[in-house]
Design a protein around this motif. Structure first.
Motif, PDB file in Angstrom:
ATOM      1  N   GLY A  88       0.822  -1.208   0.000  1.00 17.11           N
ATOM      2  CA  GLY A  88       0.000   0.000   0.000  1.00 17.11           C
ATOM      3  C   GLY A  88       0.850   1.250   0.000  1.00 17.11           C
ATOM      4  N   SER A  89       0.217   2.379   0.241  1.00 17.41           N
ATOM      5  CA  SER A  89       0.898   3.667   0.174  1.00 17.41           C
ATOM      6  C   SER A  89       1.622   4.017   1.464  1.00 17.41           C
ATOM      7  N   ALA A  90       1.285   3.356   2.569  1.00 20.17           N
ATOM      8  CA  ALA A  90       1.892   3.656   3.864  1.00 20.17           C
ATOM      9  C   ALA A  90       2.749   2.480   4.327  1.00 20.17           C
ATOM     10  N   THR A  91       3.696   2.756   5.220  1.00 19.31           N
ATOM     11  CA  THR A  91       4.566   1.726   5.751  1.00 19.31           C
ATOM     12  C   THR A  91       3.744   0.671   6.486  1.00 19.31           C
ATOM     13  N   ASN A  92       4.024  -0.594   6.168  1.00 24.34           N
ATOM     14  CA  ASN A  92       3.344  -1.727   6.801  1.00 24.34           C
ATOM     15  C   ASN A  92       1.835  -1.734   6.559  1.00 24.34           C
ATOM     16  N   LYS A  93       1.406  -1.112   5.464  1.00 23.80           N
ATOM     17  CA  LYS A  93       0.018  -1.183   5.021  1.00 23.80           C
ATOM     18  C   LYS A  93       0.001  -1.823   3.630  1.00 23.80           C
ATOM     19  N   TYR A  94      -1.004  -2.652   3.398  1.00 22.08           N
ATOM     20  CA  TYR A  94      -1.043  -3.397   2.152  1.00 22.08           C
ATOM     21  C   TYR A  94      -2.411  -3.263   1.501  1.00 22.08           C
ATOM     22  N   LEU A  95      -2.373  -3.068   0.202  1.00 19.87           N
ATOM     23  CA  LEU A  95      -3.591  -2.817  -0.561  1.00 19.87           C
ATOM     24  C   LEU A  95      -4.225  -4.137  -0.959  1.00 19.87           C
ATOM     25  N   VAL A  96      -5.467  -4.334  -0.518  1.00 21.44           N
ATOM     26  CA  VAL A  96      -6.240  -5.502  -0.916  1.00 21.44           C
ATOM     27  C   VAL A  96      -7.223  -5.077  -1.989  1.00 21.44           C
ATOM     28  N   GLN A  97      -7.147  -5.728  -3.128  1.00 18.61           N
ATOM     29  CA  GLN A  97      -8.068  -5.451  -4.225  1.00 18.61           C
ATOM     30  C   GLN A  97      -8.989  -6.653  -4.375  1.00 18.61           C
ATOM     31  N   ALA A  98     -10.285  -6.405  -4.231  1.00 21.12           N
ATOM     32  CA  ALA A  98     -11.286  -7.456  -4.362  1.00 21.12           C
ATOM     33  C   ALA A  98     -12.010  -7.270  -5.687  1.00 21.12           C
ATOM     34  N   PHE A  99     -11.968  -8.293  -6.515  1.00 19.63           N
ATOM     35  CA  PHE A  99     -12.622  -8.258  -7.818  1.00 19.63           C
ATOM     36  C   PHE A  99     -13.795  -9.232  -7.822  1.00 19.63           C
ATOM     37  N   ASN A 100     -14.895  -8.816  -8.410  1.00 20.70           N
ATOM     38  CA  ASN A 100     -16.086  -9.653  -8.505  1.00 20.70           C
ATOM     39  C   ASN A 100     -16.599  -9.622  -9.939  1.00 20.70           C
ATOM     40  N   TRP A 101     -16.927 -10.803 -10.451  1.00 20.70           N
ATOM     41  CA  TRP A 101     -17.531 -10.900 -11.782  1.00 20.70           C
ATOM     42  C   TRP A 101     -18.827 -11.690 -11.665  1.00 20.70           C
ATOM     43  N   ASN A 102     -19.908 -11.121 -12.168  1.00 17.97           N
ATOM     44  CA  ASN A 102     -21.217 -11.770 -12.080  1.00 17.97           C
ATOM     45  C   ASN A 102     -21.797 -11.941 -13.476  1.00 17.97           C
ATOM     46  N   ARG A 103     -22.357 -13.092 -13.737  1.00 20.37           N
ATOM     47  CA  ARG A 103     -22.904 -13.390 -15.063  1.00 20.37           C
ATOM     48  C   ARG A 103     -24.321 -12.844 -15.210  1.00 20.37           C
ATOM     49  N   ASN A 104     -24.669 -12.453 -16.421  1.00 23.50           N
ATOM     50  CA  ASN A 104     -26.051 -12.045 -16.688  1.00 23.50           C
ATOM     51  C   ASN A 104     -27.035 -13.156 -16.332  1.00 23.50           C
ATOM     52  N   SER A 105     -26.615 -14.398 -16.556  1.00 27.31           N
ATOM     53  CA  SER A 105     -27.520 -15.522 -16.311  1.00 27.31           C
ATOM     54  C   SER A 105     -27.821 -15.713 -14.824  1.00 27.31           C
TER      55      SER A 105
ATOM     56  N   TYR B  70     -33.640 -10.278 -25.073  1.00 27.67           N
ATOM     57  CA  TYR B  70     -33.804 -11.305 -24.060  1.00 27.67           C
ATOM     58  C   TYR B  70     -32.638 -12.295 -24.093  1.00 27.67           C
ATOM     59  N   SER B  71     -32.134 -12.604 -25.282  1.00 29.79           N
ATOM     60  CA  SER B  71     -31.039 -13.578 -25.399  1.00 29.79           C
ATOM     61  C   SER B  71     -29.805 -13.130 -24.624  1.00 29.79           C
ATOM     62  N   ASP B  72     -29.617 -11.822 -24.470  1.00 34.89           N
ATOM     63  CA  ASP B  72     -28.462 -11.323 -23.714  1.00 34.89           C
ATOM     64  C   ASP B  72     -28.641 -11.514 -22.203  1.00 34.89           C
ATOM     65  N   THR B  73     -29.882 -11.601 -21.749  1.00 34.20           N
ATOM     66  CA  THR B  73     -30.127 -11.714 -20.310  1.00 34.20           C
ATOM     67  C   THR B  73     -29.748 -13.089 -19.765  1.00 34.20           C
TER      68      THR B  73
END
Length: 221
Positions: free
Chosen positions: A31-48, A92-95
């Motif tokens: 991360g940007s500070a000493t002894n700090k760490y950046l956690v990045q959480a990614f989420n992917w959700n399907r249309n279905s 509808y087919s895209d949903t």
């Protein structure tokens, strides 16, 4: 030292990860500070996964994604953030397409320790709730030990970590190459090291090697 390695892509994999209601990935980086760490959480959700409702000119889905962080053995969240999303589609087919993904990203800085990460999705049309809990250790990237950060797969060499550039698990696109991003923490007295990348799905076939020294800042290959 941060590493950006390129390797040939393999055919697209569109299968679900067993037991998971949606795709997610966590990356722990300095991360940007000493002894700090950046956690990045990614989420992917399907249309279905979503309930679409027909309106006059569109099919509309509405859902909420919530990200919470708990210290292990605590019932009190130290971080919570949510976002509400509306999706409008003409066909509808895209949903019902499993290949179309809605992407989200959350960021938090944490001290080293053990945490539980919780991603929660609520479909506001159907009231269906999907939850994924993951216990994860945020290590200390300092001292005399060699440490490799979490690894991300990227579509391009851009390391801005746009959620559209980070690839979800088991969903590698059909393209000539993909990029592997990680950070290696090497003590000054460690000397020159070899980094090898293997493809586990093909009986640990060697993809590439790099020689690293503490004076290096970036390696591309």
């Amino acid at each position: 030292i941060f590493l950006l390695l390129v390797w040939p892509s393999w055919p697209a994999q569109m299968n679900d990860s067993k037991g998971k209601t949606f795709d997610y990935e966590y990356a722990v980086l300095p991360g940007s500070a000493t002894n700090k760490y950046l956690v990045q959480a990614f989420n992917w959700n399907r249309n279905s996964n979503l309930q679409f409702i027909k309106t006059d000119s569109n099919y509309t889905a509405r859902y909420q994604i919530n990200f919470e962080v708990y210290p292990i053995k605590s019932i009190t969240a130290i971080f919570t953030q949510d976002t509400t999303v509306t999706v409008h589609l003409k066909k509808y087919s895209d949903t019902i397409k499993r290949s179309v993904l809605q992407r989200h990203q959350f960021l938090i800085e944490l001290s080293p320790g053990k945490y539980q990460f919780r991603l929660r999705m609520v479909d506001l049309n159907s009231d269906v709730i999907m939850i994924e809990n993951v216990d994860k250790k945020v290590p200390s990237f300092s001292g005399e030990k060699i440490v490799l950060s979490d690894i991300l797969l990227l579509k391009s060499a851009d390391v801005a970590f746009d959620e559209k550039n980070v690839l979800p698990p088991n969903r590698v696109p059909i393209q000539d190459q993909i990029f592997i991003y990680a950070r290696a923490f090497i003590p000054a007295n460690a000397g020159v090291l070899n980094l090898a990348v293997y493809r586990r799905q093909q009986k640990e076939v060697l993809v590439g090697e790099e020689r690293l020294s503490p004076r290096s800042e970036e390696r591309r290959g």
